[in-house]
Design a protein around this motif. Structure first.
Motif, PDB file in Angstrom:
ATOM      1  N   PRO A  89       0.832  -1.208   0.000  1.00 48.15           N
ATOM      2  CA  PRO A  89       0.000   0.000   0.000  1.00 48.15           C
ATOM      3  C   PRO A  89       0.867   1.260   0.000  1.00 48.15           C
ATOM      4  O   PRO A  89       1.788   1.384   0.803  1.00 48.15           O
ATOM      5  N   GLY A  90       0.588   2.167  -0.907  1.00 50.47           N
ATOM      6  CA  GLY A  90       1.376   3.386  -0.967  1.00 50.47           C
ATOM      7  C   GLY A  90       2.677   3.189  -1.720  1.00 50.47           C
ATOM      8  O   GLY A  90       3.005   2.098  -2.191  1.00 50.47           O
ATOM      9  N   THR A  91       3.435   4.255  -1.847  1.00 50.80           N
ATOM     10  CA  THR A  91       4.698   4.212  -2.578  1.00 50.80           C
ATOM     11  C   THR A  91       5.849   3.888  -1.629  1.00 50.80           C
ATOM     12  O   THR A  91       5.796   4.171  -0.440  1.00 50.80           O
ATOM     13  N   CYS A  92       6.882   3.296  -2.212  1.00 53.28           N
ATOM     14  CA  CYS A  92       8.055   2.913  -1.417  1.00 53.28           C
ATOM     15  C   CYS A  92       9.238   2.791  -2.366  1.00 53.28           C
ATOM     16  O   CYS A  92       9.132   2.136  -3.413  1.00 53.28           O
ATOM     17  N   GLU A  93      10.353   3.412  -2.005  1.00 53.65           N
ATOM     18  CA  GLU A  93      11.522   3.373  -2.889  1.00 53.65           C
ATOM     19  C   GLU A  93      12.064   1.962  -3.044  1.00 53.65           C
ATOM     20  O   GLU A  93      12.706   1.638  -4.050  1.00 53.65           O
TER      21      GLU A  93
END
Length: 285
Positions: A89-93
Motif C-alpha cells: 500500500p502506498g509508494t516505497c523506494e
C-alpha cells in the motif's frame, strides 16, 4: 431470507418447482407480514449479483511487512493458471514504480526454509547448547519490539522516507498498543525439543492445504520483513525459539525468488538474533 419465520415452509426446492405451505404458526408468525415485506424490499435494493467465491487463504497473510514498516497485503490472483499476488500500500523506494509482486517470490523461499529444518549432529549440538545456556530475559519482549519499531520510524522520518503525517500516524498507532509483560514459557528439555523439531519437519510435509500451511507458519514466524524481490529478516515466535528452531532453520535456501518459471537461486533469509548470534560467538570463543 427463510420464510419459515413468516409462517411458510418450503418444499421441492431442488426440483425447481418450489411450493410453500402454511405452518401451524402461520396465524401468528414470529415475523409479521409487514416486516417480512419490508425486509424483502431492502434485500432487493441491496442485491448486486451473485456473491463471489471467497478467495483462498494466503499462507503468509498478516506476516509480511516491507522494510519501510508497511504491511504487505494479499491481492488476489492473476494470470492463467492463477497465481497469488501481493500489494504494497502506498509508494516505497524499495518497490520502485511497482506496487504488486507475485506471491511465489516470498512463498517459495519461506517454504524452502521450513522444509529444510536441519537436524544433523552439529545443529543438535547448537540446539542443546542454546537451550541449556542461561540468557538474561528482557522485562517485556512486546515492549522491546515496540520501542525498536519506534526507533525505526524515527530513522525513516529523519531520512525523508516518511512524511510528517505518516510518521505521526504510525507512532500514534504504536502508542495505542499496550505492552504486555512477558511470562517466560517453561524451559523445554533439550531432548524433547529435538523430538519436537523432528515432528515439525513431518508436519510441514503433511500440510497440503493453504489453511494448514498458514496455521503452521503462524506458529513459526512472528514477523517477516521483505523487499519487493527478497528478504530483510524474519522474527520467530517465542514458542519456536523455546524449542531451538532458530538454530535448526537454514538462513540460506535454494528457491525461485523471481516466481514461477524462473531458475532457482540462492536466497538469504536472516533470522533476527539467531540466538543472539549464537551466544555471542560462544562468548568470543
Amino acid at each position: 431470507a427463510n420464510p419459515i419465520y413468516n409462517g411458510w415452509s418450503r418444499r421441492y426446492r431442488q426440483s425447481g418447482r418450489e411450493q410453500r405451505e402454511a405452518t401451524p404458526w402461520r396465524h401468528n408468525p414470529p415475523i409479521s407480514d409487514s416486516l417480512w415485506e419490508r425486509v424483502q424490499e431492502v434485500r432487493r435494493r441491496r442485491y448486486h449479483g451473485v456473491p463471489q467465491p471467497k478467495r483462498g487463504t494466503d499462507p503468509l497473510g498478516g506476516l509480511l511487512y516491507c522494510a519501510c514498516g508497511r504491511r504487505v497485503r494479499s491481492n488476489g490472483t492473476a494470470g492463467n493458471p492463477p497465481r497469488r499476488q501481493r500489494l504494497h500500500p502506498g509508494t516505497c523506494e524499495l518497490w520502485g514504480q511497482h506496487r504488486t509482486t507475485w506471491g511465489a517470490i516470498h512463498d517459495d523461499p519461506i517454504s524452502a526454509q521450513v522444509a529444510c529444518i536441519r537436524l544433523d549432529d552439529a545443529t543438535i549440538e547448537r540446539v542443546v547448547r542454546v537451550l541449556t545456556t542461561d540468557v538474561p530475559q528482557p522485562t517485556s519482549i512486546d515492549k522491546a519490539r515496540l520501542e525498536r519499531r519506534k526507533r525505526e520510524l524515527a530513522l525513516d522520518h529523519a531520512a525523508g522516507r516518511l512524511t510528517d503525517d505518516d510518521y505521526l500516524d504510525r507512532v500514534r498507532s504504536l502508542r495505542e498498543v499496550a505492552p504486555v509483560a512477558v511470562t517466560p514459557e517453561p524451559a523445554v528439555d533439550a531432548a524433547e525439543a529435538v523430538a519436537l523439531l523432528r515432528d515439525m519437519a513431518t508436519l510441514w510435509r503433511a500440510a497440503v492445504s493453504d489453511e494448514a500451511r498458514a496455521e503452521f507458519l503462524r506458529a513459526v514466524y512472528d514477523r517477516i520483513t521483505v523487499t519487493r524481490r527478497g528478504f530483510v529478516s524474519v522474527e520467530l515466535t517465542d514458542h519456536a525459539r523455546s524449542i531451538g528452531l532458530d538454530q535448526a532453520l537454514p538462513e540460506t535456501v535454494v528457491a525461485r525468488p523471481a516466481g514461477d518459471g524462473a531458475a532457482s537461486a540462492v536466497v538469504r533469509i536472516p533470522i533476527v538474533g539467531r540466538r543472539e548470534r549464537y551466544l555471542a560467538a560462544r562468548r568470543s570463543a
